[in-house]
Design an enzyme around this catalytic site. Sequence first.
Site, short mmCIF file in Angstrom:
data_model
loop_
_atom_site.label_atom_id
_atom_site.label_comp_id
_atom_site.label_asym_id
_atom_site.label_seq_id
_atom_site.Cartn_x
_atom_site.Cartn_y
_atom_site.Cartn_z
N CYS A 20 -11.09 6.31 -24.38
CA CYS A 20 -11.68 7.56 -24.27
C CYS A 20 -11.14 8.23 -22.80
O CYS A 20 -11.44 9.57 -22.75
CB CYS A 20 -13.27 7.72 -24.28
SG CYS A 20 -13.98 6.60 -25.63
N HIS A 56 -16.49 12.80 -20.18
CA HIS A 56 -16.60 12.04 -21.49
C HIS A 56 -17.77 12.49 -22.19
O HIS A 56 -18.83 12.02 -21.27
CB HIS A 56 -16.10 10.68 -21.29
CG HIS A 56 -16.08 10.04 -22.51
ND1 HIS A 56 -15.50 10.62 -23.77
CD2 HIS A 56 -16.48 8.91 -22.76
CE1 HIS A 56 -15.78 9.65 -24.76
NE2 HIS A 56 -16.43 8.55 -24.21
N ASN A 96 -19.36 11.36 -29.98
CA ASN A 96 -18.20 10.89 -28.90
C ASN A 96 -17.06 10.64 -29.96
O ASN A 96 -16.75 9.89 -30.87
CB ASN A 96 -18.68 9.25 -28.75
CG ASN A 96 -17.58 8.79 -27.90
OD1 ASN A 96 -16.63 9.12 -27.57
ND2 ASN A 96 -17.94 7.64 -27.25
N1 COA Z 1 -32.06 3.77 -33.69
C1 COA Z 1 -33.37 3.37 -33.54
N2 COA Z 1 -33.68 2.49 -32.52
C2 COA Z 1 -32.63 1.85 -32.06
C3 COA Z 1 -31.21 2.26 -32.42
C4 COA Z 1 -30.99 3.13 -33.18
N3 COA Z 1 -29.70 3.79 -33.52
N4 COA Z 1 -30.49 1.40 -31.47
C5 COA Z 1 -31.15 0.54 -30.91
N5 COA Z 1 -32.57 0.84 -31.30
C6 COA Z 1 -33.74 0.12 -30.77
C7 COA Z 1 -33.38 -1.28 -30.16
O1 COA Z 1 -33.49 -2.14 -31.07
C8 COA Z 1 -34.35 -1.22 -29.12
O2 COA Z 1 -35.83 -1.89 -29.70
P1 COA Z 1 -36.58 -2.96 -28.99
O3 COA Z 1 -37.17 -1.98 -27.56
O4 COA Z 1 -37.78 -3.03 -29.99
O5 COA Z 1 -35.87 -4.19 -28.71
C9 COA Z 1 -34.53 -0.09 -28.58
O6 COA Z 1 -34.16 0.83 -29.55
C10 COA Z 1 -33.75 0.26 -27.41
O7 COA Z 1 -32.54 -0.30 -27.37
P2 COA Z 1 -31.42 -0.32 -26.45
O8 COA Z 1 -30.20 -0.70 -26.89
O9 COA Z 1 -32.05 -0.67 -24.94
O10 COA Z 1 -31.22 1.24 -26.48
P3 COA Z 1 -30.35 2.18 -25.12
O11 COA Z 1 -31.49 3.16 -24.67
O12 COA Z 1 -29.55 1.31 -24.16
O13 COA Z 1 -29.54 3.23 -26.19
C11 COA Z 1 -27.24 3.08 -26.69
C12 COA Z 1 -28.47 2.48 -26.85
C13 COA Z 1 -25.96 2.59 -27.39
C14 COA Z 1 -27.32 4.41 -27.03
C15 COA Z 1 -26.60 3.24 -25.29
O14 COA Z 1 -26.87 1.78 -24.50
C16 COA Z 1 -25.49 3.82 -25.07
O15 COA Z 1 -25.15 4.75 -25.10
N6 COA Z 1 -24.44 2.85 -24.20
C17 COA Z 1 -23.05 3.34 -23.99
C18 COA Z 1 -22.22 3.39 -25.34
C19 COA Z 1 -20.88 4.21 -25.05
O16 COA Z 1 -21.12 4.87 -24.20
N7 COA Z 1 -20.07 3.62 -25.73
C20 COA Z 1 -18.77 4.42 -25.63
C21 COA Z 1 -18.10 4.16 -24.60
S1 COA Z 1 -16.52 5.03 -24.39
#
Ligand code: COA
Length: 316
Positions: free
Chosen positions: A116, A240, A270
């Site tokens: 990215c 980004h 993204n």
């Molecule tokens: N829909 C609904 N619930 C979801 C879910 C989805 N798509 N994905 C995860 N959950 C749930 C999890 O199981 C968790 O449930 P629990 O509390 O019962 O265990 C809860 O939602 C929170 O999950 P978590 O992983 O803590 O969420 P988050 O706030 O960290 O969001 C991402 C997840 C992936 C959106 C976030 O971590 C993110 O954007 N990370 C960076 C990714 C990125 O930028 N990648 C590209 C890099 S170039």
Amino acid sequence: MPTIPNSAINGVITGWGRALPETIVTNDDLAKTLDTSDEWIRERTGIEQRHIGGTTASLSIESGRRALEMSGVDPLSIDALILATTTPDRTVPATSAAVQHGLGLRCGAFDLNAACSGFVYGLVTAHGLIAIGMRNILVIGTDTLSRITDWTDRNTAILFADGSGAAVIQATDGPGQLLGWDIDADGSLEDLLYADIGKTLYMEGKEVFRRAVRIMVDSAEKSLKAAGLTTSDITLVAPHQANIRIIEAACKRLDIPMSKTSWVGDKTGNTSSASIPLALFEAADNGRLKTGDNVLLVGFGAGMTAASAVIKWKQP
Ligand code: COA
């Protein structure tokens, strides 16, 4: 820290183009097959929909053609094509070969994979080529992440999408645009986000999130320092477009108000290498930039890579 010698020939963006596939997939569409909801995706990422389809070459040719037309540069006068992509259409040859042919260019062409951060890596590389004598460079950032996304995995399927952004950068004998830049990578973090050949993306979302904020802030501070500027001198940030919460956290630490950022991720998801040019050129097309504005481009990605640049905008 690299600084730009005053004597270096500099460049300026004289044309740009954007391309998104026609097919739109909304959060509600995803919720039909995944255990997720529109509300969760919007709240946790800021994404509302994404565009899916096309090939890396076809999207690159579309955005590249628009950039060439806008700049008025004859395709035969392009000295180099840099295609930033992490999703090439073939293992061999580089996808830039098909793009070069499709656009009618006769020049050196190569792919650059910095995930990215790729478009900013390409922008910096283009200025290096200009400094050693080239005059006209086409830099394109394109990804078709939908092809390496596991559509049954809600951790990744809600985030990734397809798109392309292109810029013609021309040498100028007057003041150039690149005031400061930074490219970086930490290969020890490779396993946080990867796709093996022929396989789909694996991501440790929480850890990527945590690192991304720090990486963006560090890189932006390096570019600003190299440019001799502070965040208060910045008119617009084109970050980004991974997750609006990452951008909010980074901007808070940098003391940049969100009103100064360009966020298109709600409509695009993204798009990796395409994400920064899509954000930058949407802002430009909407009249948010004028000559003399200082613009910060900043990204992070798999690798983990980081890249940023401070450019002085020149309205063509
Ligand atoms: N829909 C609904 N619930 C979801 C879910 C989805 N798509 N994905 C995860 N959950 C749930 C999890 O199981 C968790 O449930 P629990 O509390 O019962 O265990 C809860 O939602 C929170 O999950 P978590 O992983 O803590 O969420 P988050 O706030 O960290 O969001 C991402 C997840 C992936 C959106 C976030 O971590 C993110 O954007 N990370 C960076 C990714 C990125 O930028 N990648 C590209 C890099 S170039």
